[in-house]
Design an enzyme around this catalytic site. Sequence first.
Site, PDB file in Angstrom:
ATOM      1  N   ALA A  31       0.836  -1.207   0.000  1.00 13.96           N
ATOM      2  CA  ALA A  31       0.000   0.000   0.000  1.00 13.96           C
ATOM      3  C   ALA A  31       0.869   1.255   0.000  1.00 13.96           C
ATOM      4  O   ALA A  31       0.590   2.227  -0.715  1.00 13.96           O
ATOM      5  CB  ALA A  31      -0.916  -0.016   1.231  1.00 13.96           C
ATOM      6  N   GLY A 113       9.728  -1.917  20.110  1.00 15.63           N
ATOM      7  CA  GLY A 113      11.179  -1.738  19.981  1.00 15.63           C
ATOM      8  C   GLY A 113      11.495  -0.951  18.713  1.00 15.63           C
ATOM      9  O   GLY A 113      12.321  -0.026  18.720  1.00 15.63           O
ATOM     10  N   ASP A 136       1.511  -8.713  19.183  1.00 15.59           N
ATOM     11  CA  ASP A 136       1.223  -8.539  20.618  1.00 15.59           C
ATOM     12  C   ASP A 136       0.187  -7.438  20.896  1.00 15.59           C
ATOM     13  O   ASP A 136      -0.342  -7.374  22.005  1.00 15.59           O
ATOM     14  CB  ASP A 136       2.512  -8.196  21.382  1.00 15.59           C
ATOM     15  CG  ASP A 136       3.459  -9.386  21.480  1.00 15.59           C
ATOM     16  OD1 ASP A 136       3.070 -10.494  21.059  1.00 15.59           O
ATOM     17  OD2 ASP A 136       4.579  -9.200  21.978  1.00 15.59           O
ATOM     18  N   ARG A 171      -8.957 -34.185  29.692  1.00  9.65           N
ATOM     19  CA  ARG A 171      -7.663 -33.641  30.120  1.00  9.65           C
ATOM     20  C   ARG A 171      -7.745 -32.132  30.326  1.00  9.65           C
ATOM     21  O   ARG A 171      -8.624 -31.463  29.781  1.00  9.65           O
ATOM     22  CB  ARG A 171      -6.606 -33.916  29.052  1.00  9.65           C
ATOM     23  CG  ARG A 171      -6.132 -35.348  29.075  1.00  9.65           C
ATOM     24  CD  ARG A 171      -5.179 -35.627  27.941  1.00  9.65           C
ATOM     25  NE  ARG A 171      -4.576 -36.951  28.104  1.00  9.65           N
ATOM     26  CZ  ARG A 171      -3.991 -37.619  27.128  1.00  9.65           C
ATOM     27  NH1 ARG A 171      -3.936 -37.133  25.909  1.00  9.65           N
ATOM     28  NH2 ARG A 171      -3.462 -38.798  27.374  1.00  9.65           N
ATOM     29  N   GLY A 179       3.310 -13.374  23.526  1.00  8.41           N
ATOM     30  CA  GLY A 179       3.050 -12.167  24.312  1.00  8.41           C
ATOM     31  C   GLY A 179       4.057 -12.094  25.442  1.00  8.41           C
ATOM     32  O   GLY A 179       3.801 -12.568  26.542  1.00  8.41           O
ATOM     33  N   GLY A 194     -13.619 -19.790  24.664  1.00  4.07           N
ATOM     34  CA  GLY A 194     -14.387 -20.307  25.796  1.00  4.07           C
ATOM     35  C   GLY A 194     -13.511 -21.071  26.778  1.00  4.07           C
ATOM     36  O   GLY A 194     -13.947 -22.039  27.404  1.00  4.07           O
ATOM     37  N   GLU A 196     -11.319 -21.968  30.152  1.00  6.89           N
ATOM     38  CA  GLU A 196     -11.680 -21.868  31.570  1.00  6.89           C
ATOM     39  C   GLU A 196     -10.923 -20.744  32.262  1.00  6.89           C
ATOM     40  O   GLU A 196     -11.393 -20.169  33.246  1.00  6.89           O
ATOM     41  CB  GLU A 196     -11.394 -23.202  32.286  1.00  6.89           C
ATOM     42  CG  GLU A 196     -12.511 -24.226  32.171  1.00  6.89           C
ATOM     43  CD  GLU A 196     -12.860 -24.627  30.748  1.00  6.89           C
ATOM     44  OE1 GLU A 196     -11.928 -24.829  29.945  1.00  6.89           O
ATOM     45  OE2 GLU A 196     -14.057 -24.736  30.432  1.00  6.89           O
ATOM     46  N   HIS A 260       5.931 -19.667  17.515  1.00  6.49           N
ATOM     47  CA  HIS A 260       6.015 -18.821  16.310  1.00  6.49           C
ATOM     48  C   HIS A 260       5.001 -19.160  15.227  1.00  6.49           C
ATOM     49  O   HIS A 260       4.888 -18.423  14.242  1.00  6.49           O
ATOM     50  CB  HIS A 260       7.434 -18.874  15.740  1.00  6.49           C
ATOM     51  CG  HIS A 260       8.421 -18.121  16.577  1.00  6.49           C
ATOM     52  ND1 HIS A 260       8.943 -18.630  17.740  1.00  6.49           N
ATOM     53  CD2 HIS A 260       8.933 -16.878  16.451  1.00  6.49           C
ATOM     54  CE1 HIS A 260       9.774 -17.745  18.290  1.00  6.49           C
ATOM     55  NE2 HIS A 260       9.782 -16.670  17.523  1.00  6.49           N
TER      56      HIS A 260
HETATM   57  O1  F6P Z   1       6.883  -9.906  18.002  1.00  6.60           O
HETATM   58  C1  F6P Z   1       6.378 -10.169  19.235  1.00  6.60           C
HETATM   59  C2  F6P Z   1       6.781 -11.546  19.674  1.00  6.60           C
HETATM   60  O2  F6P Z   1       6.197 -12.521  18.845  1.00  6.60           O
HETATM   61  C3  F6P Z   1       6.474 -11.824  21.133  1.00  6.60           C
HETATM   62  O3  F6P Z   1       5.142 -12.222  21.348  1.00  6.60           O
HETATM   63  C4  F6P Z   1       7.492 -12.874  21.449  1.00  6.60           C
HETATM   64  O4  F6P Z   1       7.784 -12.886  22.825  1.00  6.60           O
HETATM   65  C5  F6P Z   1       8.682 -12.452  20.650  1.00  6.60           C
HETATM   66  O5  F6P Z   1       8.187 -11.703  19.574  1.00  6.60           O
HETATM   67  C6  F6P Z   1       9.525 -13.568  20.152  1.00  6.60           C
HETATM   68  O6  F6P Z   1      10.639 -13.011  19.536  1.00  6.60           O
HETATM   69  P1  F6P Z   1      11.642 -13.795  18.599  1.00  6.60           P
HETATM   70  O7  F6P Z   1      10.934 -14.052  17.303  1.00  6.60           O
HETATM   71  O8  F6P Z   1      12.782 -12.866  18.446  1.00  6.60           O
HETATM   72  O9  F6P Z   1      11.960 -15.079  19.291  1.00  6.60           O
END
Ligand code: F6P
Length: 330
Positions: A31, A113, A136, A171, A179, A194, A196, A260
Amino acid sequence: MSDREGAGGMKRIAVVTSGGDAPGMNAAVRALVRAAASEQVEVLGIRDGFAGLLANRFEPLDSQSVAGILQRGGTILGSARFPQFCERTTQEAAATRLSAAGIDGLVVIGGNGSQRGALALHQLGFPTVGIASTIDNDLAVTEATIGVDTALNTALECIDRLKDTATSHQRAFLVEVMGRDSGYLAMMAAIASGAELAMVPERPVDLEVVAEDVRASYARGKRHYIVVVAEGAHPGARDLADYLGNHPSGFEARLSVLGHVQRGGSPTARDRVLASRYGAGAVRALLAGRSGVVVGLVEGQLAEIPLEDALAPCNKVTAEMLALADVLAR
Ligand code: F6P
């Protein structure tokens, strides 16, 4: 606006994707490139984040080169963690590289960052605008960052699947979502699935209180017990798994770390549209001569938020939403 005068004198801008990638970054790049092209402004892409900027890794982007990337996860530019960018000398070197490449303004797509880096460049006098992008959703003021909707839907799909097998085997599942400092994804995923319980950094829990609830749920005949735990929660998912291992509740407990997987994948429609708005909005801001702001969403409208405000403590994990998660889990 169609002439260079109208574009605030800017002839060439650059874009960098920085920090953790997020689904929708490519849609924002596309974009931005096309919005700039419509104002006859050239765009250079910077490879591999701020590290690539220091290494002069620029490449021209035009409308054709960003074709077909809207639906792709990750970032075609590459990204990097680059902690050295906290240092003043590195920031000054980056501003020098940008000016030497004939770049009039920079767009930084990333989370907190990266936006700290954007603020540093702005404070050094280099025109810089941010785009709020992190799964996040932990930038303040803006309601949404690019990628959080996709990450949430990915987490949700995984939790739904885990709930199926949890129910079959009676389980408890402790599902860790991303996060590092923010429980937003965990809280929203808990409500949407949903679950707990949501365990988030913003509200530490007592493990015995949790274990008591797990036991009571088993005694009531529940077939599953799902806890969505933010990566940054203390105590965390591993602590709870160990506790339940040592204090039997009826349910066998299993730990599942999504990790990831939440950062990849094709962006949702919501993230594609959001990223497209943010990309065009960032170009508009730069060409209008604004700097030191990040493009985000306030009350559903595109907003240019001062970077200092967006970097202030973020309070999206609200008592109201946590209470909702708790009530719905009963
Ligand atoms: O970008 C945010 C995030 O995915 C966080 O939720 C996680 O703690 C961090 O990056 C993981 O970072 P990296 O990919 O450098 O391991």
